[in-house]
Design a protein around this motif. Structure first.
Motif, PDB file in Angstrom:
ATOM      1  N   GLN A  39      30.356  17.352  52.279  1.00 26.15           N
ATOM      2  CA  GLN A  39      29.134  17.022  53.017  1.00 26.15           C
ATOM      3  C   GLN A  39      29.582  16.434  54.342  1.00 26.15           C
ATOM      4  OE1 GLN A  39      25.788  15.283  51.010  1.00 26.15           O
ATOM      5  NE2 GLN A  39      25.147  14.136  52.817  1.00 26.15           N
ATOM      6  N   LEU A  40      29.109  17.022  55.403  1.00 29.37           N
ATOM      7  CA  LEU A  40      29.529  16.654  56.752  1.00 29.37           C
ATOM      8  C   LEU A  40      28.304  16.275  57.572  1.00 29.37           C
ATOM      9  CD1 LEU A  40      31.683  16.511  58.982  1.00 29.37           C
ATOM     10  CD2 LEU A  40      31.448  18.991  59.247  1.00 29.37           C
ATOM     11  N   GLU A  41      28.347  15.118  58.189  1.00 33.78           N
ATOM     12  CA  GLU A  41      27.225  14.599  58.969  1.00 33.78           C
ATOM     13  C   GLU A  41      27.356  15.018  60.427  1.00 33.78           C
ATOM     14  OE1 GLU A  41      25.251  10.341  58.709  1.00 33.78           O
ATOM     15  OE2 GLU A  41      27.093  10.261  59.899  1.00 33.78           O
ATOM     16  N   PRO A  42      26.521  15.958  60.916  1.00 36.62           N
ATOM     17  CA  PRO A  42      26.589  16.341  62.324  1.00 36.62           C
ATOM     18  C   PRO A  42      26.213  15.188  63.252  1.00 36.62           C
ATOM     19  CG  PRO A  42      25.362  17.962  61.041  1.00 36.62           C
ATOM     20  CD  PRO A  42      25.524  16.747  60.182  1.00 36.62           C
ATOM     21  N   THR A  43      25.215  14.416  62.841  1.00 36.64           N
ATOM     22  CA  THR A  43      24.763  13.272  63.636  1.00 36.64           C
ATOM     23  C   THR A  43      24.026  12.292  62.747  1.00 36.64           C
ATOM     24  OG1 THR A  43      23.404  12.564  65.527  1.00 36.64           O
ATOM     25  CG2 THR A  43      22.593  14.441  64.258  1.00 36.64           C
ATOM     26  N   GLU A 103      25.508   8.612  66.749  1.00 33.91           N
ATOM     27  CA  GLU A 103      26.779   9.292  66.970  1.00 33.91           C
ATOM     28  C   GLU A 103      26.622  10.782  66.675  1.00 33.91           C
ATOM     29  OE1 GLU A 103      30.182   6.188  65.703  1.00 33.91           O
ATOM     30  OE2 GLU A 103      28.684   6.553  64.155  1.00 33.91           O
ATOM     31  N   PHE A 104      27.437  11.588  67.333  1.00 35.61           N
ATOM     32  CA  PHE A 104      27.410  13.032  67.150  1.00 35.61           C
ATOM     33  C   PHE A 104      28.830  13.523  66.871  1.00 35.61           C
ATOM     34  CE2 PHE A 104      23.659  11.992  69.472  1.00 35.61           C
ATOM     35  CZ  PHE A 104      22.693  12.915  69.086  1.00 35.61           C
ATOM     36  N   LEU A 105      28.966  14.358  65.851  1.00 35.38           N
ATOM     37  CA  LEU A 105      30.274  14.916  65.525  1.00 35.38           C
ATOM     38  C   LEU A 105      30.789  15.752  66.691  1.00 35.38           C
ATOM     39  CD1 LEU A 105      32.391  15.388  63.211  1.00 35.38           C
ATOM     40  CD2 LEU A 105      31.135  17.500  62.717  1.00 35.38           C
ATOM     41  N   LYS A 106      32.044  15.551  67.048  1.00 37.44           N
ATOM     42  CA  LYS A 106      32.638  16.307  68.141  1.00 37.44           C
ATOM     43  C   LYS A 106      32.969  17.727  67.687  1.00 37.44           C
ATOM     44  CE  LYS A 106      34.791  12.100  69.958  1.00 37.44           C
ATOM     45  NZ  LYS A 106      36.073  11.408  70.209  1.00 37.44           N
ATOM     46  N   ALA A 107      32.878  18.665  68.625  1.00 38.57           N
ATOM     47  CA  ALA A 107      33.167  20.057  68.303  1.00 38.57           C
ATOM     48  C   ALA A 107      34.594  20.226  67.796  1.00 38.57           C
ATOM     49  CB  ALA A 107      32.932  20.942  69.527  1.00 38.57           C
ATOM     50  N   GLU A 124      31.511  11.227  57.831  1.00 37.18           N
ATOM     51  CA  GLU A 124      30.488  10.743  58.740  1.00 37.18           C
ATOM     52  C   GLU A 124      30.666  11.363  60.133  1.00 37.18           C
ATOM     53  OE1 GLU A 124      30.617   6.491  58.764  1.00 37.18           O
ATOM     54  OE2 GLU A 124      29.853   6.299  56.718  1.00 37.18           O
ATOM     55  N   ALA A 125      29.648  11.215  60.956  1.00 40.74           N
ATOM     56  CA  ALA A 125      29.666  11.798  62.300  1.00 40.74           C
ATOM     57  C   ALA A 125      30.817  11.259  63.145  1.00 40.74           C
ATOM     58  CB  ALA A 125      28.332  11.539  62.998  1.00 40.74           C
ATOM     59  N   ASN A 126      31.287  10.053  62.860  1.00 42.63           N
ATOM     60  CA  ASN A 126      32.393   9.470  63.624  1.00 42.63           C
ATOM     61  C   ASN A 126      33.760   9.861  63.075  1.00 42.63           C
ATOM     62  OD1 ASN A 126      32.640   7.968  61.295  1.00 42.63           O
ATOM     63  ND2 ASN A 126      32.290   5.988  62.256  1.00 42.63           N
ATOM     64  N   GLY A 127      33.790  10.679  62.007  1.00 43.85           N
ATOM     65  CA  GLY A 127      35.045  11.143  61.445  1.00 43.85           C
ATOM     66  C   GLY A 127      35.533  10.363  60.248  1.00 43.85           C
ATOM     67  N   PHE A 129      19.414  19.190  63.329  1.00 43.33           N
ATOM     68  CA  PHE A 129      19.044  20.034  64.460  1.00 43.33           C
ATOM     69  C   PHE A 129      18.891  19.263  65.766  1.00 43.33           C
ATOM     70  CE2 PHE A 129      17.863  22.816  60.902  1.00 43.33           C
ATOM     71  CZ  PHE A 129      18.574  23.951  61.291  1.00 43.33           C
ATOM     72  N   LEU A 130      19.192  17.948  65.739  1.00 41.85           N
ATOM     73  CA  LEU A 130      19.296  17.195  66.984  1.00 41.85           C
ATOM     74  C   LEU A 130      20.662  17.410  67.629  1.00 41.85           C
ATOM     75  CD1 LEU A 130      17.651  13.757  66.083  1.00 41.85           C
ATOM     76  CD2 LEU A 130      16.716  15.536  67.567  1.00 41.85           C
ATOM     77  N   HIS A 131      21.630  17.898  66.853  1.00 43.26           N
ATOM     78  CA  HIS A 131      22.958  18.125  67.420  1.00 43.26           C
ATOM     79  C   HIS A 131      22.920  19.380  68.298  1.00 43.26           C
ATOM     80  CE1 HIS A 131      27.233  18.547  67.949  1.00 43.26           C
ATOM     81  NE2 HIS A 131      27.470  17.467  67.232  1.00 43.26           N
ATOM     82  N   PRO A 132      23.344  19.284  69.552  1.00 39.78           N
ATOM     83  CA  PRO A 132      23.238  20.431  70.467  1.00 39.78           C
ATOM     84  C   PRO A 132      24.082  21.636  70.051  1.00 39.78           C
ATOM     85  CG  PRO A 132      24.551  18.665  71.446  1.00 39.78           C
ATOM     86  CD  PRO A 132      23.918  18.097  70.210  1.00 39.78           C
ATOM     87  N   LYS A 133      25.076  21.430  69.181  1.00 36.81           N
ATOM     88  CA  LYS A 133      25.945  22.538  68.777  1.00 36.81           C
ATOM     89  C   LYS A 133      25.768  22.917  67.306  1.00 36.81           C
ATOM     90  CE  LYS A 133      29.559  21.793  72.240  1.00 36.81           C
ATOM     91  NZ  LYS A 133      29.249  23.065  72.935  1.00 36.81           N
TER      92      LYS A 133
END
Length: 359
Positions: free
Chosen positions: A26-30, A50-54, A279-282, A78-82
């Motif tokens: 389970q991976l948190e995009p944001t 926070e937003f997960l980096k590409a 989490e979104a921060n890694g 869907f708030l994550h731009p990528k």
């Protein structure tokens, strides 16, 4: 295939260093969200979005190569731009992808959603009544927007002959919407939903909100409600997790009662051998239940070391060592109701039908 072949051995012996990596992540995009829901304690856990980096997402895909991925966390994916890039990257590598969403950000993007190849979307609706929805889900979007987008998705899938994404309804059970469960189930086929998942809440950490969330939801009332809801699911032709609720009702009721009466259950946990949460921060956590507990259970960070070193590292080994001894040291573990092995495999096939579809 090697992971599936070795899975029985990992589960039978529960080694401190698993012989394979996780099958599922389970991976948190944001952790950013556009709603402030009555039953969610995100407002107490997140001070800065926070937003997960590409590059972090790419690193995770390359190092773990999971068979199944849930792109969900404390925020709205869907708030994550990528987010669509993430979905396509995972699907191109053969990873089955699902995510939980409030579905308020998909207007005008239904074709892109289908084109992404995502296997399943778990749409949080919580009510058949717009006013109840508004009381529970405060913030952006409305139930009407969600429903119209779901209807558009159903129509366009039919027009294009697409089987994906499969739609699951998520229903966060609470006193405010208990009477809405059966009407929502009866409307599910019109929304193109294949299943409904009744979520239990982490009431133990929301003692001051418990009266509002629980009120008159006694075990007796819940049993009657779930039996009626299960019958409605059979009539609607959709799958559900109500049988699990009915079987484990005493454990759920234990969490819904006064904190002073809460008792830790003794059920065996299997998750640190087959899944992980990032989490979104890694930060890597031992289980998806840690989405509701920030600042505890950190096993490492994907930006600081390779995942396999974290997965087989001392912090993870200590968690597995404690669980093998029947000790639940971390707070999230003490409050959790672990899935049985039967549930784990049943939930994959029964409540995630999209994971087995090719498109």
């Amino acid at each position: 295939m090697i992971r599936y072949a070795l899975l029985p051995w990992n589960l039978a012996f529960r080694p401190l260093r698993p012989w394979t990596g996780p099958l599922h992540i389970q991976l948190e995009p944001t952790n950013a969200c556009n709603q402030n829901c009555l039953m969610c304690n995100r407002d107490r856990l997140i001070q800065k979005s926070e937003f997960l980096k590409a590059q972090g997402f790419k690193k995770i895909l390359e190092e773990i190569s999971p068979k199944k991925m849930n792109l969900s966390g404390l925020g709205e994916p869907f708030l994550h731009p990528k987010i669509f890039d993430f979905i396509r990257m995972a699907r191109d590598r053969g990873t089955a992808v699902t995510l939980a969403t409030n579905f308020t950000r998909l207007s005008g993007k239904v074709d892109e959603l289908i084109d992404s190849g995502i296997n399943e979307v778990k749409v949080s609706i919580d009510s058949a009544d717009p006013e109840t929805y508004k009381r529970i889900r405060k913030g952006a979007g409305s139930r009407e927007i969600v429903i119209s987008t779901l209807e558009e998705l159903k129509r366009k899938k039919a027009e294009r002959g697409a089987s994906l994404p499969v739609v699951r309804i998520n229903f966060a059970l609470q006193a405010a919407n208990a009477d809405q469960l059966v009407p929502l189930i009866r409307s599910a086929p019109d929304l193109g939903a294949a299943s409904i998942y009744v979520q239990y809440l982490d009431y133990v950490d929301m003692e001051d909100r418990k009266e509002t969330l629980v009120r008159d939801l006694s075990p007796e009332r819940l049993k009657t409600l779930f039996q009626e809801a299960a019958a409605a699911c059979r009539e609607a032709g959709i799958t559900h997790n109500l049988d699990i609720w009915l079987r484990d009702l005493p454990l759920y009721a234990n969490k819904m009662g006064p904190r002073r009466d809460f008792r830790v259950n003794s059920r065996i946990c299997w998750f640190p051998w087959i899944t992980t949460f990032i989490e979104a921060n890694g930060d890597v956590k031992p289980c998806p239940i840690f989405v509701w507990k920030r600042g505890v259970g950190k096993m490492g960070n994907i930006y600081e070391k390779p995942f396999h070193e974290i997965w087989r590292g001392e912090a993870y080994r200590q968690v597995r060592r404690d669980l093998r001894k029947g000790k639940k040291v971390l707070a999230p573990c003490r409050q959790c109701i672990p899935q049985t092995l039967g549930n784990i495999f049943t939930l994959y096939s029964k409540l995630h039908p999209g994971w087995n579809k090719k498109g």
